[in-house]
Design a protein around this motif. Structure first.
Motif, mmCIF file in Angstrom:
data_model
loop_
_atom_site.group_PDB
_atom_site.id
_atom_site.type_symbol
_atom_site.label_atom_id
_atom_site.label_comp_id
_atom_site.label_asym_id
_atom_site.label_seq_id
_atom_site.Cartn_x
_atom_site.Cartn_y
_atom_site.Cartn_z
ATOM 1 N N LYS A 110 0.795 -1.221 0.000
ATOM 2 C CA LYS A 110 0.000 0.000 0.000
ATOM 3 C C LYS A 110 0.834 1.280 0.000
ATOM 4 O O LYS A 110 0.335 2.339 -0.382
ATOM 5 N N ARG A 111 2.092 1.195 0.431
ATOM 6 C CA ARG A 111 2.848 2.431 0.645
ATOM 7 C C ARG A 111 3.968 2.668 -0.342
ATOM 8 O O ARG A 111 4.385 3.802 -0.550
ATOM 9 N N VAL A 112 4.511 1.605 -0.934
ATOM 10 C CA VAL A 112 5.639 1.793 -1.841
ATOM 11 C C VAL A 112 5.374 1.025 -3.135
ATOM 12 O O VAL A 112 4.551 0.108 -3.181
ATOM 13 N N LEU A 113 6.102 1.410 -4.185
ATOM 14 C CA LEU A 113 6.046 0.676 -5.440
ATOM 15 C C LEU A 113 6.901 -0.572 -5.295
ATOM 16 O O LEU A 113 8.126 -0.493 -5.221
ATOM 17 N N PHE A 114 6.242 -1.720 -5.234
ATOM 18 C CA PHE A 114 6.941 -2.957 -4.896
ATOM 19 C C PHE A 114 6.360 -4.108 -5.726
ATOM 20 O O PHE A 114 5.137 -4.197 -5.891
ATOM 21 N N PRO A 115 7.208 -5.007 -6.244
ATOM 22 C CA PRO A 115 6.702 -6.169 -6.991
ATOM 23 C C PRO A 115 6.088 -7.201 -6.031
ATOM 24 O O PRO A 115 6.769 -8.112 -5.550
ATOM 25 N N VAL A 116 4.810 -7.061 -5.737
ATOM 26 C CA VAL A 116 4.174 -7.877 -4.709
ATOM 27 C C VAL A 116 4.170 -9.355 -5.059
ATOM 28 O O VAL A 116 4.001 -10.208 -4.167
ATOM 29 N N GLU A 117 4.361 -9.694 -6.332
ATOM 30 C CA GLU A 117 4.317 -11.101 -6.725
ATOM 31 C C GLU A 117 5.477 -11.907 -6.162
ATOM 32 O O GLU A 117 5.417 -13.145 -6.123
ATOM 33 N N ILE A 118 6.537 -11.237 -5.684
ATOM 34 C CA ILE A 118 7.667 -11.981 -5.114
ATOM 35 C C ILE A 118 7.450 -12.287 -3.639
ATOM 36 O O ILE A 118 8.159 -13.121 -3.075
ATOM 37 N N ILE A 119 6.484 -11.637 -3.008
ATOM 38 C CA ILE A 119 6.301 -11.805 -1.560
ATOM 39 C C ILE A 119 5.942 -13.246 -1.173
ATOM 40 O O ILE A 119 6.489 -13.766 -0.190
ATOM 41 N N PRO A 120 5.038 -13.953 -1.885
ATOM 42 C CA PRO A 120 4.729 -15.336 -1.477
ATOM 43 C C PRO A 120 5.913 -16.293 -1.550
ATOM 44 O O PRO A 120 5.891 -17.359 -0.904
ATOM 45 N N ALA A 121 6.945 -15.960 -2.323
ATOM 46 C CA ALA A 121 8.131 -16.816 -2.390
ATOM 47 C C ALA A 121 9.094 -16.566 -1.240
ATOM 48 O O ALA A 121 10.002 -17.372 -1.003
ATOM 49 N N ASP A 122 8.897 -15.463 -0.525
ATOM 50 C CA ASP A 122 9.783 -15.100 0.581
ATOM 51 C C ASP A 122 9.835 -16.157 1.681
ATOM 52 O O ASP A 122 10.926 -16.523 2.134
ATOM 53 N N PRO A 123 8.691 -16.705 2.159
ATOM 54 C CA PRO A 123 8.769 -17.718 3.225
ATOM 55 C C PRO A 123 9.569 -18.959 2.843
ATOM 56 O O PRO A 123 10.185 -19.594 3.708
ATOM 57 N N LEU A 124 9.570 -19.311 1.553
ATOM 58 C CA LEU A 124 10.369 -20.465 1.131
ATOM 59 C C LEU A 124 11.847 -20.230 1.389
ATOM 60 O O LEU A 124 12.548 -21.108 1.913
#
Length: 274
Positions: A110-124
């Motif tokens: 919501k606050r920055v321009l960020f490629p949100v599609e990479i977030i679900p791969a972070d926990p791996l």
């Protein structure tokens, strides 16, 4: 003309997957930050990620080997169970973390321009460090028990890749869906519990009849845990067959494309729902 919607659907999926590679440096930085954040302020630090799975491992081994006396290959039960439980911890932890990842990182959405599609791969990536430690300890124990063999041990890298593909596909779909339908996070533990029992972790897939093995091939997690078992204990457990490999990659790649395309369609609603 009728094929264009389908083409656009899968083209969207490819773009989401390509973003994981394009922004790999950013993904790695995010994972390092979350790893430090997860264990900040604790005395044991990342060791908790290794110690926590050891409790159910010892409990399951005691119940099934001593209490119920269930067979698991030709080795003590704890070895066969640990070899399959280690990849399951990675899968379940990565999927659980991915499901709530967008909600946990809503400030990035919501606050920055960020490629949100990479977030679900972070926990791996976050779970990969404790997974490597657990896999290393299990490999040492298997070699000490005389069940390991070096060339086959290298197959862990391949089956880790398989686990990563499965975790990212399931995690990306659940991450997008959980933003819209929060009940996903409540249902997920029950689903993972059922998934655990239908996956050959506490039991061996070789004990099933031929029809049961065909049905088991439809469970992609079965291929991962059976592969780890073979890589760690090739003297006891057989490798997964070609049928299992073909079924795994067919199911997982289709899941990955569908999940990435769904995520792209759902992300247009993230701002309103977060």
């Amino acid at each position: 003309m009728r094929s264009r919607p389908t083409g656009r659907w899968f083209d969207a999926g490819y773009r989401e997957l390509a973003s994981l590679w394009i922004h790999r440096s950013l993904l790695t930085s995010l994972a390092r930050h979350d790893l430090r954040k997860s264990y900040a302020g604790t005395a044991a630090g990342v060791a908790w990620a290794v110690l926590t799975p050891l409790v159910p491992l010892l409990v399951f081994s005691a119940v099934f080997s001593i209490g119920l006396r269930l067979p698991l290959g030709g080795a003590p039960y704890i070895f066969g169970f640990a070899a399959a439980y280690v990849p399951w911890v990675l899968l379940s932890s990565a999927v659980t973390g991915a499901a709530g990842s967008i909600l946990d990182h809503k400030h990035l959405v919501k606050r920055v321009l960020f490629p949100v599609e990479i977030i679900p791969a972070d926990p791996l990536l976050v779970q990969s460090l404790p997974h490597a430690i657990l896999a290393g300890l299990t490999a040492v124990a298997c070699f000490a028990g005389g069940y390991g063999r070096f060339p086959e041990l290298l197959l862990i890298l391949y089956f880790y890749l398989c686990a990563a593909v499965l975790a990212i596909s399931a995690g990306m779909f659940l991450a997008g869906l959980a933003v819209i339908v929060r009940d996903v996070l409540q249902v997920l533990p029950s689903f993972l519990n059922v998934w655990f029992w239908i996956t050959p972790i506490a039991w061996a897939g070789s004990s099933l009849p031929p029809t049961g093995r065909i049905l088991l091939a439809l469970n992609p997690a079965a291929y991962v845990v059976s592969g780890y078992r073979y890589a760690l204990m090739p003297k006891i457990f057989p490798p997964p067959g070609r049928l299992e490999a073909a079924a795994f990659w067919s199911i997982s790649l289709i899941m990955l494309l569908i999940a990435s395309a769904c995520f792209r369609r759902l992300r247009t609603h993230f701002w309103d729902c977060l």
